[in-house]
Design a protein around this motif. Structure first.
Motif, mmCIF file in Angstrom:
data_model
loop_
_atom_site.group_PDB
_atom_site.id
_atom_site.type_symbol
_atom_site.label_atom_id
_atom_site.label_comp_id
_atom_site.label_asym_id
_atom_site.label_seq_id
_atom_site.Cartn_x
_atom_site.Cartn_y
_atom_site.Cartn_z
ATOM 1 N N TYR A 191 0.843 -1.188 0.000
ATOM 2 C CA TYR A 191 0.000 0.000 0.000
ATOM 3 C C TYR A 191 0.881 1.242 0.000
ATOM 4 O O TYR A 191 1.969 1.244 0.593
ATOM 5 C CB TYR A 191 -0.895 0.057 1.250
ATOM 6 C CG TYR A 191 -2.058 -0.906 1.271
ATOM 7 C CD1 TYR A 191 -2.358 -1.727 0.190
ATOM 8 C CD2 TYR A 191 -2.868 -1.003 2.401
ATOM 9 C CE1 TYR A 191 -3.413 -2.608 0.238
ATOM 10 C CE2 TYR A 191 -3.938 -1.891 2.456
ATOM 11 C CZ TYR A 191 -4.201 -2.690 1.365
ATOM 12 O OH TYR A 191 -5.250 -3.570 1.410
ATOM 13 N N SER A 192 0.394 2.280 -0.642
ATOM 14 C CA SER A 192 1.012 3.586 -0.481
ATOM 15 C C SER A 192 0.514 4.224 0.813
ATOM 16 O O SER A 192 -0.469 3.762 1.407
ATOM 17 C CB SER A 192 0.665 4.479 -1.679
ATOM 18 O OG SER A 192 -0.745 4.696 -1.737
ATOM 19 N N LEU A 193 1.203 5.267 1.250
ATOM 20 C CA LEU A 193 0.790 5.925 2.493
ATOM 21 C C LEU A 193 -0.613 6.516 2.351
ATOM 22 O O LEU A 193 -1.431 6.430 3.282
ATOM 23 C CB LEU A 193 1.799 7.017 2.853
ATOM 24 C CG LEU A 193 1.504 7.817 4.127
ATOM 25 C CD1 LEU A 193 1.462 6.898 5.336
ATOM 26 C CD2 LEU A 193 2.543 8.924 4.314
ATOM 27 N N ARG A 194 -0.901 7.088 1.198
ATOM 28 C CA ARG A 194 -2.225 7.674 0.972
ATOM 29 C C ARG A 194 -3.317 6.614 1.034
ATOM 30 O O ARG A 194 -4.374 6.827 1.638
ATOM 31 C CB ARG A 194 -2.236 8.376 -0.385
ATOM 32 C CG ARG A 194 -3.563 9.013 -0.737
ATOM 33 C CD ARG A 194 -3.487 9.670 -2.096
ATOM 34 N NE ARG A 194 -4.765 10.264 -2.475
ATOM 35 C CZ ARG A 194 -4.986 10.880 -3.637
ATOM 36 N NH1 ARG A 194 -4.006 10.981 -4.534
ATOM 37 N NH2 ARG A 194 -6.175 11.387 -3.893
ATOM 38 N N ARG A 195 -3.049 5.468 0.427
ATOM 39 C CA ARG A 195 -4.059 4.409 0.433
ATOM 40 C C ARG A 195 -4.271 3.863 1.836
ATOM 41 O O ARG A 195 -5.412 3.592 2.241
ATOM 42 C CB ARG A 195 -3.602 3.291 -0.502
ATOM 43 C CG ARG A 195 -4.615 2.165 -0.667
ATOM 44 C CD ARG A 195 -4.085 1.119 -1.613
ATOM 45 N NE ARG A 195 -5.036 0.044 -1.816
ATOM 46 C CZ ARG A 195 -4.795 -1.039 -2.553
ATOM 47 N NH1 ARG A 195 -3.631 -1.165 -3.158
ATOM 48 N NH2 ARG A 195 -5.704 -1.973 -2.690
ATOM 49 N N ALA A 196 -3.184 3.677 2.596
ATOM 50 C CA ALA A 196 -3.314 3.167 3.959
ATOM 51 C C ALA A 196 -4.135 4.120 4.832
ATOM 52 O O ALA A 196 -5.019 3.687 5.584
ATOM 53 C CB ALA A 196 -1.927 2.940 4.561
ATOM 54 N N VAL A 197 -3.857 5.424 4.734
ATOM 55 C CA VAL A 197 -4.605 6.405 5.527
ATOM 56 C C VAL A 197 -6.069 6.433 5.093
ATOM 57 O O VAL A 197 -6.984 6.522 5.927
ATOM 58 C CB VAL A 197 -3.952 7.788 5.395
ATOM 59 C CG1 VAL A 197 -4.810 8.862 6.055
ATOM 60 C CG2 VAL A 197 -2.550 7.786 6.003
ATOM 61 N N TRP A 198 -6.309 6.353 3.801
ATOM 62 C CA TRP A 198 -7.674 6.379 3.282
ATOM 63 C C TRP A 198 -8.487 5.182 3.779
ATOM 64 O O TRP A 198 -9.669 5.317 4.136
ATOM 65 C CB TRP A 198 -7.641 6.410 1.763
ATOM 66 C CG TRP A 198 -8.964 6.600 1.081
ATOM 67 C CD1 TRP A 198 -9.556 5.752 0.197
ATOM 68 C CD2 TRP A 198 -9.867 7.698 1.223
ATOM 69 N NE1 TRP A 198 -10.747 6.241 -0.237
ATOM 70 C CE2 TRP A 198 -10.972 7.449 0.377
ATOM 71 C CE3 TRP A 198 -9.841 8.871 1.967
ATOM 72 C CZ2 TRP A 198 -12.053 8.321 0.280
ATOM 73 C CZ3 TRP A 198 -10.919 9.748 1.862
ATOM 74 C CH2 TRP A 198 -12.004 9.469 1.030
ATOM 75 N N LEU A 199 -7.864 4.018 3.845
ATOM 76 C CA LEU A 199 -8.562 2.831 4.346
ATOM 77 C C LEU A 199 -8.793 2.900 5.854
ATOM 78 O O LEU A 199 -9.796 2.383 6.358
ATOM 79 C CB LEU A 199 -7.774 1.571 3.983
ATOM 80 C CG LEU A 199 -7.706 1.248 2.482
ATOM 81 C CD1 LEU A 199 -6.868 0.004 2.239
ATOM 82 C CD2 LEU A 199 -9.103 1.079 1.895
ATOM 83 N N ILE A 200 -7.874 3.513 6.583
ATOM 84 C CA ILE A 200 -8.101 3.707 8.018
ATOM 85 C C ILE A 200 -9.288 4.643 8.242
ATOM 86 O O ILE A 200 -10.088 4.447 9.175
ATOM 87 C CB ILE A 200 -6.822 4.247 8.687
ATOM 88 C CG1 ILE A 200 -5.735 3.179 8.687
ATOM 89 C CG2 ILE A 200 -7.104 4.695 10.114
ATOM 90 C CD1 ILE A 200 -4.410 3.653 9.237
ATOM 91 N N VAL A 201 -9.424 5.639 7.380
ATOM 92 C CA VAL A 201 -10.605 6.514 7.460
ATOM 93 C C VAL A 201 -11.880 5.708 7.219
ATOM 94 O O VAL A 201 -12.898 5.889 7.918
ATOM 95 C CB VAL A 201 -10.477 7.667 6.448
ATOM 96 C CG1 VAL A 201 -11.768 8.469 6.369
ATOM 97 C CG2 VAL A 201 -9.318 8.587 6.827
#
Length: 373
Positions: free
Chosen positions: A105-115
């Motif tokens: 995962y990219s950092l953006r994708r990981a943060v987006w999924l945590i949201v």
């Protein structure tokens, strides 16, 4: 109207689990069918978190009402249900950290999924309160009316941080390591059983959530633990330990792959083994004998043998090599000469070759006559 908790509390709990498990399964099917592919993952994470954390809010009632044996049985069955029915989403932010650490995962994708998971957790708590508002049993009535809660952290902050961090790292490594692909279902069942037994062993210390969202959904803001300590124990520590566990797993896997490639390169292929066996079985050639006699030649030179004697030794060996090759390849030379004779008829008879040369010389000396135009 309350249902008699002495006779039917398990019925209410089973209805609660069935409602959220079935609704989660139906919502995942609707998302896969009607949501576009680029947005499916976000909504799948929302639905999965909603379904799992809603059931987790009922587990405490099972433990208080029926004891630890029933609690282990329930969480084990739920974990098997999740493992065998949910493959493309997760309710735990820890595994977004793991996928980011492993480069999936990219950092953006990981943060987006945590949201997305956070949205699912909020939806789970709201839905559970709606079910509690039905007052189907005494426990649900108490949960709906309560305004305060007590923390699950029953040890010091440092001890709780150690327990949650170490448990998270162990869980990550246990899930990443695949022992056998042939018995994958049996392996998943054993891993889930190990985590369930470990949970019941230390649940009285921190709650052993191993899921930051689940811990916040049940104990954030409760009396006995500040918000800062809550995020330190249940968020920062597990996320850091998950990242370190992922790095350790990646390096161990890389070293194992390098070692296996090295052993594969060192192992001779069947062709090389066959050539080595043939070389051992066939008699040594003249060149092999000369190669074997090299130490003798050096000894001759070191012992004061003259240069003329050394050259004579080499000349004898060279003549033997030529005679051996001539005797061994005589048939081949005869076949080659026959083939060349067929391809070049002039080479059969020297007299014919001489006449052809004379004709060619005469043609080259004869003047060329041009026609008058």
């Amino acid at each position: 109207m309350l249902i008699d908790t002495e006779k039917y509390p398990i019925v209410v709990s089973m209805a609660y689990y069935s409602l959220f498990l079935v609704s989660g399964n139906l919502l995942r099917r609707l998302v896969r069918q009607y949501i576009s592919t680029d947005r499916q993952q976000f909504f799948l994470f929302v639905v999965t978190t909603f379904s799992i954390l809603s059931c987790s809010l009922e587990n405490g009632h099972i433990r208080v009402r029926y004891g630890r044996a029933a609690y282990v049985l329930v969480i084990y069955l739920l974990s098997l249900w999740y493992s065998f029915t949910i493959f493309d989403s997760s309710s735990n932010p820890i595994y977004n950290i793991v996928n980011f650490s492993l480069g999936r995962y990219s950092l953006r994708r990981a943060v987006w999924l945590i949201v997305a998971q956070t949205c699912g957790a909020v939806l789970a708590f709201r839905s559970a309160r709606m079910f509690w508002s039905l007052h189907l049993c005494e426990h649900h009535s108490k949960r709906f009316r309560e305004e305060t809660c007590s923390t699950s952290l029953q040890v010091s902050v440092s001890t709780g941080l150690f327990i949650e961090s170490l448990g998270t790292a162990f869980s990550v490594l246990l899930n990443l390591i695949l022992i056998s692909r042939r018995k994958i279902r049996f392996e998943i069942a054993i891993k889930n059983l190990i985590m369930c037994l470990l949970t019941i062993a230390v649940i009285d210390t921190t709650g052993f959530f191993l899921n930051p969202l689940n811990a916040s959904n049940q104990t954030l803001g409760c009396q006995g633990t500040s918000v800062a300590n809550h995020f330190l124990v249940y968020w920062i520590g597990p996320c850091v330990s998950a990242h370190l566990a992922s790095i350790i797993y990646y390096r161990l896997r890389k070293q194992k792959a390098t070692a296996s490639v090295g052993e594969k390169d060192k192992t001779p292929s069947p062709v090389d083994q066959r050539e080595a066996t043939d070389k051992q079985q066939r008699p040594p050639s003249t060149s092999d004998k000369q190669r074997t006699n090299l130490p003798e030649i050096k000894q001759m030179q070191s012992s004061g043998t003259t240069q003329q004697e050394t050259l004579t030794y080499f000349r004898r060996g060279f003549n033997a090599l030529l005679s051996n090759q001539y005797a061994g390849n005589q048939d081949t030379r005869e076949e080659n000469s026959a083939v060349s004779a067929e391809d070049e008829p002039d080479a059969l008879d020297p007299r014919q070759r001489g006449r052809n040369d004379a004709i060619q010389r005469g043609n080259s000396q004869r003047p060329v006559k041009h026609k008058n135009l």
